[in-house]
Design a protein around this motif. Structure first.
Motif, PDB file in Angstrom:
ATOM      1  N   ARG A   1       1.122  -1.202  -0.364  1.00  0.00           N
ATOM      2  CA  ARG A   1      -0.203   0.432   0.282  1.00  0.00           C
ATOM      3  C   ARG A   1       0.916   1.402   0.140  1.00  0.00           C
ATOM      4  O   ARG A   1       0.661   2.232  -0.605  1.00  0.00           O
ATOM      5  N   TYR A   2       2.531   0.986   0.708  1.00  0.00           N
ATOM      6  CA  TYR A   2       2.613   2.676   0.927  1.00  0.00           C
ATOM      7  C   TYR A   2       3.520   2.764  -0.797  1.00  0.00           C
ATOM      8  O   TYR A   2       2.761   3.882  -0.913  1.00  0.00           O
ATOM      9  N   TRP A   3       4.087   1.726  -1.028  1.00  0.00           N
ATOM     10  CA  TRP A   3       4.896   2.148  -3.300  1.00  0.00           C
ATOM     11  C   TRP A   3       3.086   1.965  -3.556  1.00  0.00           C
ATOM     12  O   TRP A   3       3.366   3.181  -4.649  1.00  0.00           O
ATOM     13  N   ALA A   4       1.911   1.601  -3.740  1.00  0.00           N
ATOM     14  CA  ALA A   4       1.282   1.725  -4.715  1.00  0.00           C
ATOM     15  C   ALA A   4       0.437   3.372  -4.526  1.00  0.00           C
ATOM     16  O   ALA A   4       0.305   4.313  -5.330  1.00  0.00           O
ATOM     17  N   HIS A   5       0.450   3.779  -3.065  1.00  0.00           N
ATOM     18  CA  HIS A   5       0.486   4.819  -2.851  1.00  0.00           C
ATOM     19  C   HIS A   5       1.270   6.223  -3.203  1.00  0.00           C
ATOM     20  O   HIS A   5       1.268   7.433  -3.662  1.00  0.00           O
ATOM     21  N   ARG A   6       2.681   5.884  -2.312  1.00  0.00           N
ATOM     22  CA  ARG A   6       3.432   6.708  -3.789  1.00  0.00           C
ATOM     23  C   ARG A   6       3.647   6.744  -4.948  1.00  0.00           C
ATOM     24  O   ARG A   6       3.314   8.390  -5.508  1.00  0.00           O
ATOM     25  N   VAL A   7       3.428   6.086  -5.432  1.00  0.00           N
ATOM     26  CA  VAL A   7       3.560   5.743  -7.288  1.00  0.00           C
ATOM     27  C   VAL A   7       2.264   6.959  -7.616  1.00  0.00           C
ATOM     28  O   VAL A   7       2.192   7.704  -8.998  1.00  0.00           O
ATOM     29  N   ALA A   8       1.223   6.435  -7.310  1.00  0.00           N
ATOM     30  CA  ALA A   8      -0.259   7.431  -6.907  1.00  0.00           C
ATOM     31  C   ALA A   8      -0.001   8.735  -6.838  1.00  0.00           C
ATOM     32  O   ALA A   8      -0.962   9.727  -7.565  1.00  0.00           O
TER      33      ALA A   8
END
Length: 308
Positions: free
Chosen positions: A105-112
């Motif tokens: 979720r951290y990386w999905a959120h950051r990429v978003a």
């Protein structure tokens, strides 16, 4: 390798607990309590139009989640069946899966936040100038495509039921951090977990607060990867180019519309790629037009010199 592949029929999805649906009445009750307190204290924390926009977006999103439930957990089942690993369904598999999901979720959120295509799936959550519990309902209807960021977790060999429960808990955690009524918590909690203080920074449109505190449940990922910032002064909420509409459809799709308009102006594949995957706010077309303008102005001068 799993000794016997599991099918969707074996999962009996209809019997799995819908924690989010069960929690919904409590969430709405807490929203109205917070709204009542803010009205009593004469704080500008809520707007009726903003609340109904957020609620409509959230309810439609619940419907979409229900419609694609089979596809989502069909994916989890697919990766579970092809995985060379099998993590047994025991008590410790739940916290292990939860940490793995939160990392994803951290990386999905950051990429978003760092690529415009993915930002279009997430901008709905940020385009309110208010910050209250109802903002947690504002989840874009296209955000479900971010499921691809969780495929590695599914492939780790967690039982699909474990993934399902942990995923729901991770979503529910986001509710309570959308408030201004909970100030900074004791230091051990603030150091490990994402708190309302951390998430207020994340929802800020102030330049020094931008692109900080992506953590969903654990703030340790931000501390590890250099995206952490503590809360100082009260943030200005919303996005850098504010929207004034309360139309749920506009709030969900306005960035997609802008992307499509820019793609129509792209001269080549490279420009199209940059429009989709540069940082949000990168004015690819405007930059190119600024570069071309001096050339267009210079050409007539050269012709006059030849005639002279």
């Amino acid at each position: 390798m799993n000794s016997k592949p599991i099918s969707l029929e074996d999962l009996h999805l209809e019997n799995w607990p819908n924690l989010i649906l069960w929690a919904a009445p409590i969430m709405f009750l807490l929203v109205f309590i917070e709204w009542g307190i803010s009205a009593y204290q004469k704080k500008d924390a809520y707007s009726t139009k903003d609340f109904f926009a957020a609620s409509t977006i959230g309810l439609v999103n619940v419907g979409i989640s229900a419609l694609i439930k089979v596809a989502t957990f069909g994916s989890a089942l697919f990766f579970y069946n092809i995985s060379p690993f099998t993590i047994p369904l025991t008590w410790w598999s739940f916290p292990l899966c939860f940490v793995a999901i939160d990392f994803a979720r951290y990386w999905a959120h950051r990429v978003a936040h760092e690529q415009r295509f993915w930002w279009a799936t997430h901008i709905t959550h940020h385009n309110s100038s208010k910050y209250n519990l109802s903002v947690s309902f504002r989840l874009g209807w296209t955000q479900h495509i971010k499921v691809i960021f969780f495929f590695p977790v599914m492939f780790m060999g967690f039982n699909p039921f474990v993934f399902f429960i942990c995923h729901q808990i991770a979503v529910l955690y986001q509710f309570w951090i959308h408030t201004e009524y909970i100030k900074k918590l004791p230091r051990p909690i603030e150091f490990i977990f994402t708190t309302p203080s951390h998430h207020r920074v994340h929802h800020a449109s102030d330049e020094h607060y931008l692109d900080k505190n992506y953590g969903s449940t654990f703030i340790i990922w931000d501390r590890m990867f250099g995206t952490f910032m503590p809360e100082a002064e009260r943030p200005t909420y919303g996005i850098t180019k504010p929207v004034t509409s309360y139309n749920p459809i506009y709030l969900v799709f306005h960035e997609w519309v802008d992307i499509f308009k820019d793609l129509k102006k792209a001269n080549n594949f490279k420009e199209g790629w940059r429009i989709l995957f540069d940082k949000p706010g990168a004015e690819v077309i405007a930059s190119r037009e600024k570069e071309e303008l001096p050339k267009q102005e210079k050409a007539p001068l050269e012709e006059e010199e030849v005639l002279a």
